[in-house]
Design an enzyme around this catalytic site. Structure first.
Site, short mmCIF file in Angstrom:
data_model
loop_
_atom_site.label_atom_id
_atom_site.label_comp_id
_atom_site.label_asym_id
_atom_site.label_seq_id
_atom_site.Cartn_x
_atom_site.Cartn_y
_atom_site.Cartn_z
N TYR A 46 -14.91 6.69 -12.42
CA TYR A 46 -14.80 5.45 -11.63
C TYR A 46 -15.45 4.29 -12.39
O TYR A 46 -14.88 3.20 -12.50
CB TYR A 46 -15.46 5.67 -10.26
CG TYR A 46 -15.36 4.49 -9.32
CD1 TYR A 46 -14.18 4.20 -8.65
CD2 TYR A 46 -16.46 3.67 -9.08
CE1 TYR A 46 -14.09 3.12 -7.78
CE2 TYR A 46 -16.39 2.59 -8.21
CZ TYR A 46 -15.20 2.32 -7.56
OH TYR A 46 -15.12 1.24 -6.70
N ASN A 91 -6.17 -4.96 -5.71
CA ASN A 91 -7.28 -4.38 -4.95
C ASN A 91 -7.21 -2.86 -4.80
O ASN A 91 -8.25 -2.21 -4.70
CB ASN A 91 -7.32 -5.04 -3.57
CG ASN A 91 -8.17 -4.26 -2.59
OD1 ASN A 91 -9.40 -4.34 -2.59
ND2 ASN A 91 -7.52 -3.45 -1.75
N ASP A 137 3.28 2.16 -4.59
CA ASP A 137 2.29 2.91 -5.34
C ASP A 137 2.01 2.06 -6.59
O ASP A 137 2.90 1.85 -7.41
CB ASP A 137 2.85 4.28 -5.73
CG ASP A 137 1.85 5.10 -6.55
OD1 ASP A 137 0.91 4.51 -7.13
OD2 ASP A 137 2.02 6.33 -6.62
N VAL A 138 0.78 1.59 -6.72
CA VAL A 138 0.47 0.63 -7.79
C VAL A 138 0.55 1.23 -9.19
O VAL A 138 0.50 0.51 -10.18
CB VAL A 138 -0.92 -0.02 -7.58
CG1 VAL A 138 -0.91 -0.99 -6.43
CG2 VAL A 138 -2.02 1.03 -7.42
N ASP A 163 0.87 -1.20 0.00
CA ASP A 163 0.00 0.00 0.00
C ASP A 163 0.90 1.23 0.00
O ASP A 163 2.11 1.12 0.25
CB ASP A 163 -0.90 0.00 1.27
CG ASP A 163 -2.20 0.80 1.08
OD1 ASP A 163 -2.12 2.02 0.90
OD2 ASP A 163 -3.29 0.19 1.09
N1 NAD Z 1 -16.12 -0.11 -0.62
C1 NAD Z 1 -16.94 -0.28 -1.64
O1 NAD Z 1 -18.15 -0.04 -1.55
C2 NAD Z 1 -16.40 -0.83 -2.94
C3 NAD Z 1 -17.33 -1.23 -3.91
C4 NAD Z 1 -16.88 -1.71 -5.11
C5 NAD Z 1 -15.53 -1.83 -5.37
N2 NAD Z 1 -14.64 -1.43 -4.42
C6 NAD Z 1 -13.21 -1.54 -4.75
O2 NAD Z 1 -12.54 -2.30 -3.77
C7 NAD Z 1 -11.18 -1.88 -3.70
C8 NAD Z 1 -10.81 -1.61 -2.25
O3 NAD Z 1 -11.56 -0.48 -1.81
P1 NAD Z 1 -11.96 -0.23 -0.28
O4 NAD Z 1 -13.41 -0.01 -0.28
O5 NAD Z 1 -11.36 -1.26 0.59
O6 NAD Z 1 -11.28 1.21 -0.08
P2 NAD Z 1 -10.25 1.78 1.02
O7 NAD Z 1 -10.16 3.22 0.73
O8 NAD Z 1 -10.65 1.32 2.36
O9 NAD Z 1 -8.89 1.04 0.63
C9 NAD Z 1 -8.20 1.32 -0.56
C10 NAD Z 1 -6.70 1.18 -0.28
O10 NAD Z 1 -6.01 1.45 -1.52
C11 NAD Z 1 -4.86 2.23 -1.17
N3 NAD Z 1 -4.42 2.98 -2.34
C12 NAD Z 1 -4.99 4.06 -2.92
N4 NAD Z 1 -4.24 4.51 -3.94
C13 NAD Z 1 -3.15 3.69 -3.99
C14 NAD Z 1 -1.99 3.65 -4.82
N5 NAD Z 1 -1.79 4.53 -5.81
N6 NAD Z 1 -1.08 2.67 -4.61
C15 NAD Z 1 -1.26 1.77 -3.61
N7 NAD Z 1 -2.32 1.77 -2.77
C16 NAD Z 1 -3.25 2.72 -2.98
C17 NAD Z 1 -5.32 3.12 -0.04
O11 NAD Z 1 -4.23 3.65 0.68
C18 NAD Z 1 -6.20 2.20 0.76
O12 NAD Z 1 -5.47 1.52 1.77
C19 NAD Z 1 -11.05 -0.68 -4.62
O13 NAD Z 1 -10.52 -1.08 -5.85
C20 NAD Z 1 -12.48 -0.21 -4.76
O14 NAD Z 1 -12.68 0.52 -5.95
C21 NAD Z 1 -15.04 -0.93 -3.21
#
Ligand code: NAD
Length: 272
Positions: A154, A90, A63-64, A37
């Site tokens: 998005y 993720n 950083d991905v 992360d």
């Molecule tokens: N929460 C929801 O309702 C939901 C619904 C559909 C899809 N998603 C997807 O699930 C995945 C996880 O989301 P979440 O809800 O756990 O969100 P979250 O914000 O809790 O976690 C996302 C993580 O990604 C990290 N991140 C952001 N940019 C980054 C980068 N450039 N390099 C490395 N790490 C990075 C952040 O620091 C964070 O720890 C995402 O791809 C999101 O789009 C989430």
């Protein structure tokens, strides 16, 4: 015996939400996990949770969107545990905003973090898994299946993840690689991403646009559990662990004939 005993997993975005839950569940089920992360404090907490539960993990700042860092993270994983055979792509962000006011810079950032990263990660994982095989799991969203107002970039980023996943799966199978590639499509899950995204809506959008977008939430736009009441038949937001268990299935040999498919976990949101 754990469902992914002896496997080696890389999980991106593992400092929070779904990524943290996936790292914990995979470690609990026997995988050795490289949790990555940009949020190093969050990674520390994830590592502590895994270690306390008796699992094995390491962390790496990543950083991905950084192309060179992908090769380094695979090399660090190989040095710590051996060649990876699970990758959970993720990490993600949601940059909300109305199309007419949306900047090209925000569009490009949205696509870089959510979509370029999935290409870079899949490429790195395919190279690392070419000999031993593996499973790649890409986080898309219900927003990759249908449109929503205020989150067009998005939606585009997640739609691209959906179809890239299918193409990668077909390519792996056609090339005779023992690598499966699947996408996961969560509905409304209770994680910090909502707070981050909706805070931005209220900061960047016109008040009348905000009220049009949040009318169905009874004004409580920051709470995913309230948002879920608007369209989720089960009447609640999902928990990160409920997505992690689907990721576990796709990572395990229980899904050995499943590839190129979209797996929805949304409390019935897209069923109606
Ligand atoms: N929460 C929801 O309702 C939901 C619904 C559909 C899809 N998603 C997807 O699930 C995945 C996880 O989301 P979440 O809800 O756990 O969100 P979250 O914000 O809790 O976690 C996302 C993580 O990604 C990290 N991140 C952001 N940019 C980054 C980068 N450039 N390099 C490395 N790490 C990075 C952040 O620091 C964070 O720890 C995402 O791809 C999101 O789009 C989430």
């Amino acid at each position: 015996m754990g469902q992914v005993n002896g496997k080696i997993a890389i999980v991106t975005g593992a400092a929070s939400g779904i990524g943290r839950a996936a790292a914990i569940v995979l470690a609990r089920e026997g995988a050795r996990v490289m949790a990555t992360d940009v949020d190093e404090a969050g990674l520390k907490e994830t590592l502590a949770l895994i270690t306390k539960a008796g699992g094995t993990a390491a962390t790496a700042r990543q950083d991905v969107t950084d192309e060179a860092r992908w090769d380094a993270v695979v090399a660090e994983t190989e040095a710590a545990f051996g060649a990876p055979n699970i990758l959970v792509n993720n990490a993600g962000i949601a940059i909300a905003g109305a199309i007419m006011d949306y900047s090209l810079a925000d569009w490009q950032k949205q696509m870089a973090v959510n979509t370029d990263s999935v290409f870079l990660g899949t490429r790195a994982a395919m190279r690392a898994m070419a000999k031993g095989g593996g499973s790649i799991i890409n986080l898309s969203s219900v927003a990759g299946l249908r449109g929503s107002a205020g989150v067009s970039a998005y939606c585009a980023s997640k739609g691209a993840v959906r179809l890239f996943t299918k193409a990668a799966a077909v390519e792996c199978a056609t090339l005779g690689l023992n690598i499966r590639v699947n996408s996961v499509h969560p509905g409304i899950i209770d994680t910090p991403i909502w707070q981050k995204s909706i805070t931005r809506i209220t900061e960047t959008m016109q008040p009348d646009q905000v009220s049009a977008l949040t009318a169905h939430t009874g004004g409580n736009a920051l709470d995913p559990n309230v948002i879920a009441l608007g369209g989720t038949p089960m009447g609640r937001a999902g928990k990160p662990e409920e997505v992690a268990l689907l990721i576990l299935y796709l990572a395990s040999d229980a899904s050995s004939f499943t590839t190129g498919q979209e797996h929805v976990v949304d409390g019935g949101l897209t069923a109606s």
